[in-house]
Scaffold this motif. Structure first.
Motif, mmCIF file in Angstrom:
data_model
loop_
_atom_site.group_PDB
_atom_site.id
_atom_site.type_symbol
_atom_site.label_atom_id
_atom_site.label_comp_id
_atom_site.label_asym_id
_atom_site.label_seq_id
_atom_site.Cartn_x
_atom_site.Cartn_y
_atom_site.Cartn_z
ATOM 1 N N VAL A 49 0.817 -1.424 -0.241
ATOM 2 C CA VAL A 49 -0.237 -0.321 -0.325
ATOM 3 C C VAL A 49 0.596 1.344 0.035
ATOM 4 O O VAL A 49 1.391 1.437 0.921
ATOM 5 C CB VAL A 49 -1.193 -0.282 1.187
ATOM 6 C CG1 VAL A 49 -2.113 1.505 1.028
ATOM 7 C CG2 VAL A 49 -1.435 -0.978 0.971
ATOM 8 N N ASN A 50 0.675 2.076 -0.773
ATOM 9 C CA ASN A 50 1.067 3.069 -1.324
ATOM 10 C C ASN A 50 0.914 4.168 0.459
ATOM 11 O O ASN A 50 -0.192 5.110 0.035
ATOM 12 C CB ASN A 50 0.870 4.100 -2.717
ATOM 13 C CG ASN A 50 2.459 5.836 -2.370
ATOM 14 O OD1 ASN A 50 2.088 6.278 -1.440
ATOM 15 N ND2 ASN A 50 2.060 5.998 -3.792
ATOM 16 N N ILE A 51 1.696 4.572 1.286
ATOM 17 C CA ILE A 51 1.504 5.482 2.265
ATOM 18 C C ILE A 51 0.618 6.606 1.495
ATOM 19 O O ILE A 51 -0.298 7.193 2.143
ATOM 20 C CB ILE A 51 2.437 5.742 3.006
ATOM 21 C CG1 ILE A 51 2.595 4.441 3.643
ATOM 22 C CG2 ILE A 51 1.878 6.718 4.648
ATOM 23 C CD1 ILE A 51 4.080 4.076 4.535
ATOM 24 N N ASP A 52 1.357 7.363 0.709
ATOM 25 C CA ASP A 52 0.269 8.872 0.139
ATOM 26 C C ASP A 52 -0.817 8.159 -0.239
ATOM 27 O O ASP A 52 -1.840 9.848 0.035
ATOM 28 C CB ASP A 52 1.358 8.938 -1.369
ATOM 29 C CG ASP A 52 3.141 9.575 -0.475
ATOM 30 O OD1 ASP A 52 2.865 8.897 0.641
ATOM 31 O OD2 ASP A 52 3.477 9.370 -1.605
ATOM 32 N N LYS A 53 -1.359 7.315 -0.151
ATOM 33 C CA LYS A 53 -2.501 7.407 -0.530
ATOM 34 C C LYS A 53 -3.869 7.081 0.374
ATOM 35 O O LYS A 53 -4.727 7.000 0.075
ATOM 36 C CB LYS A 53 -2.952 6.358 -2.005
ATOM 37 C CG LYS A 53 -1.765 6.823 -3.300
ATOM 38 C CD LYS A 53 -2.484 7.598 -4.153
ATOM 39 C CE LYS A 53 -1.901 8.011 -5.435
ATOM 40 N NZ LYS A 53 -2.235 8.749 -5.714
ATOM 41 N N ILE A 54 -3.867 6.306 1.440
ATOM 42 C CA ILE A 54 -4.058 6.408 3.154
ATOM 43 C C ILE A 54 -4.893 7.272 3.075
ATOM 44 O O ILE A 54 -4.639 8.734 3.486
ATOM 45 C CB ILE A 54 -3.227 5.525 3.909
ATOM 46 C CG1 ILE A 54 -2.564 3.832 3.251
ATOM 47 C CG2 ILE A 54 -4.403 5.435 5.228
ATOM 48 C CD1 ILE A 54 -1.718 3.775 4.304
ATOM 49 N N VAL A 55 -5.958 6.918 3.385
ATOM 50 C CA VAL A 55 -7.314 7.583 3.715
ATOM 51 C C VAL A 55 -7.796 7.804 4.584
ATOM 52 O O VAL A 55 -7.683 8.452 6.057
ATOM 53 C CB VAL A 55 -8.399 7.748 3.029
ATOM 54 C CG1 VAL A 55 -9.697 8.919 3.217
ATOM 55 C CG2 VAL A 55 -8.129 8.402 1.683
ATOM 56 N N VAL A 56 -7.983 6.620 5.643
ATOM 57 C CA VAL A 56 -8.183 6.212 7.111
ATOM 58 C C VAL A 56 -7.377 4.844 7.794
ATOM 59 O O VAL A 56 -7.351 4.165 6.282
ATOM 60 C CB VAL A 56 -9.491 6.163 7.100
ATOM 61 C CG1 VAL A 56 -10.706 5.798 8.318
ATOM 62 C CG2 VAL A 56 -10.197 7.201 6.880
ATOM 63 N N VAL A 57 -7.340 4.761 8.691
ATOM 64 C CA VAL A 57 -6.705 3.775 9.131
ATOM 65 C C VAL A 57 -7.305 3.445 10.801
ATOM 66 O O VAL A 57 -7.661 3.813 11.347
ATOM 67 C CB VAL A 57 -4.994 3.813 9.231
ATOM 68 C CG1 VAL A 57 -4.386 2.362 10.104
ATOM 69 C CG2 VAL A 57 -4.507 4.227 8.530
#
Length: 80
Positions: A49-57
């Motif tokens: 997973v590209n960290i730049d694209k993460i919206v919610v965790v």
């Protein structure tokens, strides 16, 4: 800013989490963080997973329980 996200994800190492990237929801155990890539493993398959694209965790709930995203109360127009 992404160092903050990377540092946060590092605290989840070895834990089962769910991440949302744009329209995709991915669940897995955090196994590695390298550069801007989060490695999630589930059922012996690794997802990158590209960290730049993460919206919610959020943390994955116990086995058999699906984690629920936060709910939103709909706005009702009184004059409809």
């Amino acid at each position: 800013m992404f160092n903050i996200v990377k540092d946060f994800l590092a605290t989840k190492m070895g834990q089962e989490i769910e991440v949302v990237c744009d329209a995709a929801s991915i669940t897995g155990k955090v196994t590695k963080l390298e550069n801007n890539v989060l490695f999630l493993e589930k059922d012996e398959v690794t997802c990158f997973v590209n960290i730049d694209k993460i919206v919610v965790v959020w943390d994955k709930k116990g086995k058999g329980k699906k984690s629920q995203p936060p709910g939103f109360r709909p706005i009702i127009d009184e004059f409809m």
